[in-house]
Design a protein around this motif. Structure first.
Motif, PDB file in Angstrom:
ATOM      1  N   ARG A  99     -12.531 -38.659 -19.544  1.00  0.00           N
ATOM      2  CA  ARG A  99     -12.529 -39.321 -18.012  1.00  0.00           C
ATOM      3  C   ARG A  99     -12.483 -38.038 -16.790  1.00  0.00           C
ATOM      4  N   ILE A 100     -12.820 -38.003 -16.021  1.00  0.00           N
ATOM      5  CA  ILE A 100     -12.609 -36.854 -15.333  1.00  0.00           C
ATOM      6  C   ILE A 100     -12.688 -37.018 -13.796  1.00  0.00           C
ATOM      7  N   GLU A 101     -12.416 -36.551 -12.634  1.00  0.00           N
ATOM      8  CA  GLU A 101     -12.477 -36.989 -10.853  1.00  0.00           C
ATOM      9  C   GLU A 101     -12.650 -36.127 -10.052  1.00  0.00           C
ATOM     10  N   ILE A 102     -13.774 -36.201  -9.612  1.00  0.00           N
ATOM     11  CA  ILE A 102     -14.776 -35.329  -9.365  1.00  0.00           C
ATOM     12  C   ILE A 102     -14.519 -35.380  -7.138  1.00  0.00           C
ATOM     13  N   GLY A 103     -14.036 -34.103  -6.719  1.00  0.00           N
ATOM     14  CA  GLY A 103     -13.794 -33.508  -5.783  1.00  0.00           C
ATOM     15  C   GLY A 103     -14.812 -32.866  -4.638  1.00  0.00           C
ATOM     16  N   TYR A 104     -15.149 -32.989  -3.420  1.00  0.00           N
ATOM     17  CA  TYR A 104     -15.395 -31.844  -2.718  1.00  0.00           C
ATOM     18  C   TYR A 104     -15.537 -32.044  -1.183  1.00  0.00           C
ATOM     19  N   ASP A 105     -16.056 -30.366  -0.064  1.00  0.00           N
ATOM     20  CA  ASP A 105     -15.762 -30.384   1.501  1.00  0.00           C
ATOM     21  C   ASP A 105     -16.827 -29.658   1.163  1.00  0.00           C
ATOM     22  N   LEU A 106     -16.947 -30.205   2.714  1.00  0.00           N
ATOM     23  CA  LEU A 106     -18.740 -28.843   3.372  1.00  0.00           C
ATOM     24  C   LEU A 106     -18.165 -29.283   4.852  1.00  0.00           C
ATOM     25  N   HIS A 107     -17.814 -27.704   5.198  1.00  0.00           N
ATOM     26  CA  HIS A 107     -18.445 -27.515   6.353  1.00  0.00           C
ATOM     27  C   HIS A 107     -18.652 -28.300   7.115  1.00  0.00           C
ATOM     28  N   PRO A 108     -18.305 -28.611   8.527  1.00  0.00           N
ATOM     29  CA  PRO A 108     -19.538 -29.698   9.481  1.00  0.00           C
ATOM     30  C   PRO A 108     -20.357 -29.065   9.571  1.00  0.00           C
ATOM     31  N   SER A 109     -20.930 -28.164  10.116  1.00  0.00           N
ATOM     32  CA  SER A 109     -22.399 -27.575  10.819  1.00  0.00           C
ATOM     33  C   SER A 109     -23.054 -27.762   9.724  1.00  0.00           C
ATOM     34  N   TYR A 110     -22.398 -28.392   8.191  1.00  0.00           N
ATOM     35  CA  TYR A 110     -23.561 -28.136   7.353  1.00  0.00           C
ATOM     36  C   TYR A 110     -24.098 -30.197   7.181  1.00  0.00           C
ATOM     37  N   TRP A 111     -23.680 -31.417   7.703  1.00  0.00           N
ATOM     38  CA  TRP A 111     -22.561 -32.585   7.332  1.00  0.00           C
ATOM     39  C   TRP A 111     -24.356 -33.177   8.359  1.00  0.00           C
ATOM     40  N   GLY A 112     -24.831 -33.976   6.998  1.00  0.00           N
ATOM     41  CA  GLY A 112     -25.910 -34.940   7.014  1.00  0.00           C
ATOM     42  C   GLY A 112     -27.469 -33.939   6.699  1.00  0.00           C
ATOM     43  N   LYS A 113     -27.065 -32.797   5.819  1.00  0.00           N
ATOM     44  CA  LYS A 113     -28.174 -32.108   5.338  1.00  0.00           C
ATOM     45  C   LYS A 113     -28.418 -32.181   4.017  1.00  0.00           C
ATOM     46  N   GLY A 114     -27.985 -33.096   3.523  1.00  0.00           N
ATOM     47  CA  GLY A 114     -28.188 -33.191   1.748  1.00  0.00           C
ATOM     48  C   GLY A 114     -27.527 -31.928   0.534  1.00  0.00           C
ATOM     49  N   VAL A 115     -26.779 -31.107   1.304  1.00  0.00           N
ATOM     50  CA  VAL A 115     -26.392 -30.587   0.803  1.00  0.00           C
ATOM     51  C   VAL A 115     -25.455 -30.531  -0.345  1.00  0.00           C
ATOM     52  N   MET A 116     -24.019 -31.534  -0.092  1.00  0.00           N
ATOM     53  CA  MET A 116     -23.709 -32.468  -1.162  1.00  0.00           C
ATOM     54  C   MET A 116     -24.114 -33.121  -1.948  1.00  0.00           C
ATOM     55  N   LYS A 117     -24.527 -33.790  -2.083  1.00  0.00           N
ATOM     56  CA  LYS A 117     -26.272 -34.666  -2.747  1.00  0.00           C
ATOM     57  C   LYS A 117     -26.665 -33.638  -4.139  1.00  0.00           C
ATOM     58  N   GLU A 118     -27.069 -32.715  -3.329  1.00  0.00           N
ATOM     59  CA  GLU A 118     -27.473 -31.752  -4.196  1.00  0.00           C
ATOM     60  C   GLU A 118     -26.261 -30.897  -5.184  1.00  0.00           C
ATOM     61  N   ALA A 119     -25.208 -30.373  -4.127  1.00  0.00           N
ATOM     62  CA  ALA A 119     -24.893 -30.371  -5.265  1.00  0.00           C
ATOM     63  C   ALA A 119     -23.544 -30.920  -6.013  1.00  0.00           C
ATOM     64  N   LEU A 120     -23.210 -31.978  -6.407  1.00  0.00           N
ATOM     65  CA  LEU A 120     -22.938 -32.591  -7.020  1.00  0.00           C
ATOM     66  C   LEU A 120     -23.909 -32.947  -7.835  1.00  0.00           C
ATOM     67  N   SER A 121     -24.838 -33.546  -7.866  1.00  0.00           N
ATOM     68  CA  SER A 121     -25.881 -33.732  -9.158  1.00  0.00           C
ATOM     69  C   SER A 121     -25.901 -32.498 -10.626  1.00  0.00           C
ATOM     70  N   CYS A 122     -25.737 -30.940 -10.204  1.00  0.00           N
ATOM     71  CA  CYS A 122     -25.695 -30.017 -10.566  1.00  0.00           C
ATOM     72  C   CYS A 122     -24.464 -30.275 -11.754  1.00  0.00           C
ATOM     73  N   ILE A 123     -23.260 -30.344 -11.306  1.00  0.00           N
ATOM     74  CA  ILE A 123     -21.998 -30.621 -11.563  1.00  0.00           C
ATOM     75  C   ILE A 123     -22.013 -32.509 -12.267  1.00  0.00           C
ATOM     76  N   ILE A 124     -22.488 -33.827 -11.899  1.00  0.00           N
ATOM     77  CA  ILE A 124     -22.380 -34.929 -12.544  1.00  0.00           C
ATOM     78  C   ILE A 124     -23.554 -34.997 -13.478  1.00  0.00           C
ATOM     79  N   SER A 125     -24.615 -34.121 -13.530  1.00  0.00           N
ATOM     80  CA  SER A 125     -25.144 -33.707 -14.702  1.00  0.00           C
ATOM     81  C   SER A 125     -24.157 -33.105 -15.827  1.00  0.00           C
ATOM     82  N   PHE A 126     -23.860 -31.652 -15.536  1.00  0.00           N
ATOM     83  CA  PHE A 126     -22.887 -30.909 -16.110  1.00  0.00           C
ATOM     84  C   PHE A 126     -21.972 -31.337 -16.698  1.00  0.00           C
TER      85      PHE A 126
END
Length: 186
Positions: A99-126
């Motif tokens: 088991r492992i815990e996921i965490g993430y942070d993003l600069h507000p100027s990039y909020w709402g642009k799908g950045v985290m979904k794109e990034a987290l999809s990679c690491i979840i797959s990993f």
């Protein structure tokens, strides 16, 4: 359980718009910019950074969890600007429970642009395919609706709420627990 996974090679990922890579010392200024923003630290145990030394301490924590084999923390670099705009990763790796815990942070100027979904999809797959993790957990303050929507888009399920689970920034906070299992991912 996967006892063969080791933390010797830090994985790097490239998406269409971003590079997920190990943090470098020269990322301190971008990390300071990220974590000095009260909007970013609002739902975290961090207080806004006041100096570059705070960013260096954060980098040291990334190195520590890697060395202790309890997690990975990637910086998210914008391919066009070469600026670090956020971080994501894993912590609290429990090898015996897979088991492992996921965490993430993003600069507000990039909020709402799908950045985290794109990034987290990679690491979840990993985590599921390479580390052979069985369960990825996320702990989120219930007021953090943007984070909850992201987890739901990534097919995480809410398990419940840990009431007054942590003491952060002078107050007790509830944490909603979300998770996804390997069988739900595949």
């Amino acid at each position: 359980m996967n006892s063969n996974f080791n933390f010797t090679n830090f994985p790097m990922f490239e998406t269409e718009r971003f590079i997920l890579r190990q943090a470098l010392e020269n990322d301190c200024h971008d990390l300071f910019d990220l974590y000095s923003d009260e909007q970013v630290t609002r739902y975290t145990p961090l207080t806004p950074f006041k100096s570059i030394d705070d960013a260096k301490d954060e980098l040291n924590w990334y190195d520590t969890i890697l060395r202790e084999q309890t997690g990975f923390r990637w910086v998210i670099e914008d391919v066009e600007t070469k600026k670090v705009i956020g971080t994501c990763g894993f912590l609290n790796y429990e090898k015996e429970h897979n088991r492992i815990e996921i965490g993430y942070d993003l600069h507000p100027s990039y909020w709402g642009k799908g950045v985290m979904k794109e990034a987290l999809s990679c690491i979840i797959s990993f985590a599921f395919l390479t580390m052979k993790i069985n369960k990825i957990e996320a702990k989120v303050e219930p007021e953090n609706q943007s984070s909850i929507r992201l987890l739901e888009k990534l097919n995480f399920s809410k398990e419940g709420v840990l009431r007054q689970h942590e003491f952060e920034n002078g107050k007790y906070v509830d944490l909603a627990i979300f998770s996804i299992l390997r069988r739900e991912y595949q």
